[in-house]
Design a protein around this motif. Sequence first.
Motif, PDB file in Angstrom:
ATOM      1  N   VAL A 173      26.892   6.794  19.865  1.00  0.00           N
ATOM      2  CA  VAL A 173      26.602   8.087  20.000  1.00  0.00           C
ATOM      3  C   VAL A 173      25.354   8.709  20.627  1.00  0.00           C
ATOM      4  CG1 VAL A 173      28.134   8.376  17.915  1.00  0.00           C
ATOM      5  CG2 VAL A 173      25.413   8.215  17.705  1.00  0.00           C
ATOM      6  N   GLY A 174      25.200   9.712  20.945  1.00  0.00           N
ATOM      7  CA  GLY A 174      23.972  10.276  21.674  1.00  0.00           C
ATOM      8  C   GLY A 174      23.559   9.818  22.994  1.00  0.00           C
ATOM      9  N   GLU A 175      22.625  10.138  23.290  1.00  0.00           N
ATOM     10  CA  GLU A 175      22.021   9.843  25.022  1.00  0.00           C
ATOM     11  C   GLU A 175      21.261   8.570  25.067  1.00  0.00           C
ATOM     12  OE1 GLU A 175      19.995  13.321  26.462  1.00  0.00           O
ATOM     13  OE2 GLU A 175      21.797  14.666  26.345  1.00  0.00           O
ATOM     14  N   VAL A 176      21.281   7.550  25.796  1.00  0.00           N
ATOM     15  CA  VAL A 176      20.566   6.310  25.734  1.00  0.00           C
ATOM     16  C   VAL A 176      19.276   6.409  26.345  1.00  0.00           C
ATOM     17  CG1 VAL A 176      20.243   3.926  26.852  1.00  0.00           C
ATOM     18  CG2 VAL A 176      22.663   4.907  26.068  1.00  0.00           C
ATOM     19  N   GLY A 195       9.176  -4.572  14.171  1.00  0.00           N
ATOM     20  CA  GLY A 195       8.610  -4.964  15.736  1.00  0.00           C
ATOM     21  C   GLY A 195       9.883  -4.735  16.780  1.00  0.00           C
ATOM     22  N   THR A 196       9.177  -4.183  17.965  1.00  0.00           N
ATOM     23  CA  THR A 196      10.243  -3.979  19.234  1.00  0.00           C
ATOM     24  C   THR A 196      11.020  -5.197  19.551  1.00  0.00           C
ATOM     25  OG1 THR A 196       8.335  -4.849  20.802  1.00  0.00           O
ATOM     26  CG2 THR A 196       8.503  -2.581  20.237  1.00  0.00           C
ATOM     27  N   ASP A 197      10.661  -6.326  19.223  1.00  0.00           N
ATOM     28  CA  ASP A 197      11.918  -7.359  19.479  1.00  0.00           C
ATOM     29  C   ASP A 197      13.049  -7.253  18.505  1.00  0.00           C
ATOM     30  OD1 ASP A 197      10.205  -7.856  17.320  1.00  0.00           O
ATOM     31  OD2 ASP A 197      11.003 -10.067  17.250  1.00  0.00           O
ATOM     32  N   ARG A 198      13.031  -6.541  17.471  1.00  0.00           N
ATOM     33  CA  ARG A 198      14.148  -6.385  16.579  1.00  0.00           C
ATOM     34  C   ARG A 198      15.197  -5.053  17.281  1.00  0.00           C
ATOM     35  NH1 ARG A 198      13.274  -7.930  11.351  1.00  0.00           N
ATOM     36  NH2 ARG A 198      15.386  -6.790  10.812  1.00  0.00           N
ATOM     37  N   LEU A 199      14.592  -4.350  18.187  1.00  0.00           N
ATOM     38  CA  LEU A 199      15.436  -3.196  18.588  1.00  0.00           C
ATOM     39  C   LEU A 199      16.445  -3.417  19.492  1.00  0.00           C
ATOM     40  CD1 LEU A 199      14.912   0.091  18.694  1.00  0.00           C
ATOM     41  CD2 LEU A 199      14.017  -0.213  21.063  1.00  0.00           C
ATOM     42  N   LEU A 200      17.561  -2.883  19.071  1.00  0.00           N
ATOM     43  CA  LEU A 200      18.643  -2.811  19.890  1.00  0.00           C
ATOM     44  C   LEU A 200      18.976  -1.419  20.559  1.00  0.00           C
ATOM     45  CD1 LEU A 200      21.237  -3.804  16.819  1.00  0.00           C
ATOM     46  CD2 LEU A 200      20.474  -5.276  18.952  1.00  0.00           C
ATOM     47  N   GLY A 201      18.467  -0.242  20.388  1.00  0.00           N
ATOM     48  CA  GLY A 201      18.638   0.664  21.095  1.00  0.00           C
ATOM     49  C   GLY A 201      18.042   1.880  20.480  1.00  0.00           C
ATOM     50  N   VAL A 202      17.891   2.948  21.416  1.00  0.00           N
ATOM     51  CA  VAL A 202      17.481   4.333  21.018  1.00  0.00           C
ATOM     52  C   VAL A 202      18.239   5.232  21.426  1.00  0.00           C
ATOM     53  CG1 VAL A 202      15.522   6.112  21.000  1.00  0.00           C
ATOM     54  CG2 VAL A 202      14.968   3.574  21.429  1.00  0.00           C
ATOM     55  N   ARG A 203      18.735   6.248  20.514  1.00  0.00           N
ATOM     56  CA  ARG A 203      19.766   7.342  21.036  1.00  0.00           C
ATOM     57  C   ARG A 203      19.154   8.611  20.739  1.00  0.00           C
ATOM     58  NH1 ARG A 203      20.900   3.543  22.939  1.00  0.00           N
ATOM     59  NH2 ARG A 203      23.199   2.452  23.022  1.00  0.00           N
ATOM     60  N   ARG A 204      19.356   9.748  21.410  1.00  0.00           N
ATOM     61  CA  ARG A 204      18.889  11.008  21.389  1.00  0.00           C
ATOM     62  C   ARG A 204      20.079  11.799  21.043  1.00  0.00           C
ATOM     63  NH1 ARG A 204      14.618  12.672  25.200  1.00  0.00           N
ATOM     64  NH2 ARG A 204      13.676  11.489  24.137  1.00  0.00           N
ATOM     65  N   LEU A 205      20.234  12.331  19.696  1.00  0.00           N
ATOM     66  CA  LEU A 205      21.362  13.020  19.228  1.00  0.00           C
ATOM     67  C   LEU A 205      21.471  14.406  19.951  1.00  0.00           C
ATOM     68  CD1 LEU A 205      21.176  12.229  15.536  1.00  0.00           C
ATOM     69  CD2 LEU A 205      22.174  10.885  17.196  1.00  0.00           C
ATOM     70  N   ARG A 206      22.445  14.944  19.828  1.00  0.00           N
ATOM     71  CA  ARG A 206      22.956  16.216  20.831  1.00  0.00           C
ATOM     72  C   ARG A 206      23.355  17.084  19.633  1.00  0.00           C
ATOM     73  NH1 ARG A 206      26.603  13.134  25.010  1.00  0.00           N
ATOM     74  NH2 ARG A 206      27.052  12.167  22.935  1.00  0.00           N
ATOM     75  N   SER A 207      23.074  18.250  19.709  1.00  0.00           N
ATOM     76  CA  SER A 207      23.690  19.460  18.838  1.00  0.00           C
ATOM     77  C   SER A 207      25.104  19.552  19.054  1.00  0.00           C
ATOM     78  CB  SER A 207      22.766  20.920  18.958  1.00  0.00           C
ATOM     79  OG  SER A 207      23.470  21.499  20.047  1.00  0.00           O
ATOM     80  N   LEU A 208      25.844  19.958  17.874  1.00  0.00           N
ATOM     81  CA  LEU A 208      27.033  20.221  17.863  1.00  0.00           C
ATOM     82  C   LEU A 208      27.345  21.435  18.646  1.00  0.00           C
ATOM     83  CD1 LEU A 208      28.340  19.797  14.264  1.00  0.00           C
ATOM     84  CD2 LEU A 208      28.265  18.121  16.414  1.00  0.00           C
ATOM     85  N   ASP A 209      26.451  22.425  18.838  1.00  0.00           N
ATOM     86  CA  ASP A 209      26.670  23.549  19.754  1.00  0.00           C
ATOM     87  C   ASP A 209      26.642  22.856  21.242  1.00  0.00           C
ATOM     88  OD1 ASP A 209      26.898  25.429  18.084  1.00  0.00           O
ATOM     89  OD2 ASP A 209      24.795  26.372  18.293  1.00  0.00           O
TER      90      ASP A 209
END
Length: 267
Positions: A185-188, A244-258
């Motif tokens: 979900v969200g924006e990468v 730690g950053t070595d454990r990161l799979l991804g970052v997502r920016r959620l979008r409002s339902l509107d």
Amino acid sequence: MNTLQLESALAQTYLSGLGFYRGKIDGIWGRISQAAAITWQKQTNEAPLLFQSRPAHEEYLRALAAQRQLVKLNLYHGELDGEFGPLSKAAAIAWQDQNQPTAKPLPAPEPAHWNLPYDVAKQYLGTKEIPGVKNNPLIVRWLRQFASWINDDETAWCSAFVNFCAAEAGYESTGKLNARSWLDVGEVIPLQFARKGDVVIFWRVSRNSWQGHVAFLDHYHPQRGLIYHLGGNQNNEVNIATTGTDRLLGVRRLRSLDRLQGGSNKI
């Protein structure tokens, strides 16, 4: 930038390089900048306590940190006195001319709605599981949004918490207890462009396993390689933890339902 903003930006840059400041280099000397300067003074004794008045002492720390940064850049050759006078200001302007030849105005602040899920999450800091046979009814309620048969707080609930906060704020959610479902979900968002309130997803056990952890980004410390995140089921409670950053799979920016429904995006 005016001279006060230049002084603040230089001080933030200096404190950031030492690992005391973790915010944006934006020339706005707010509470995070003030706290960083005071911590620097207490831990290093590089800035002796000269003033009884807190505002005066904070102004001194800001000016001294800015002067030290200008010395590092070989732009200032005056005294390190915590007085941002004509010589300091001239050096700061020279720094701006070198780095921002077409001086741009400071960016407008983010709209108030962008981190609503984080704001919801922040209200539950300190919520924790109850040891033994008893269960925290609030955590059980978060879990039972997805599985009505759950009656205890022992089930992994990090995704349930993020789902609750996102839905409460009117943002998209996964409706799943699987932490890695948030990768869908969200924006990468690349980590270097992430901001407070973005969703961060980590691996557990191994990168290729199904297990994971999900939370809201609080801030990222690149020098230490650490991601600070606000989430649930972090040592059995809602708190701010580090990974730690070595454990990161991804970052997502959620979008409002509107926004997703083509509306006005009022929230």
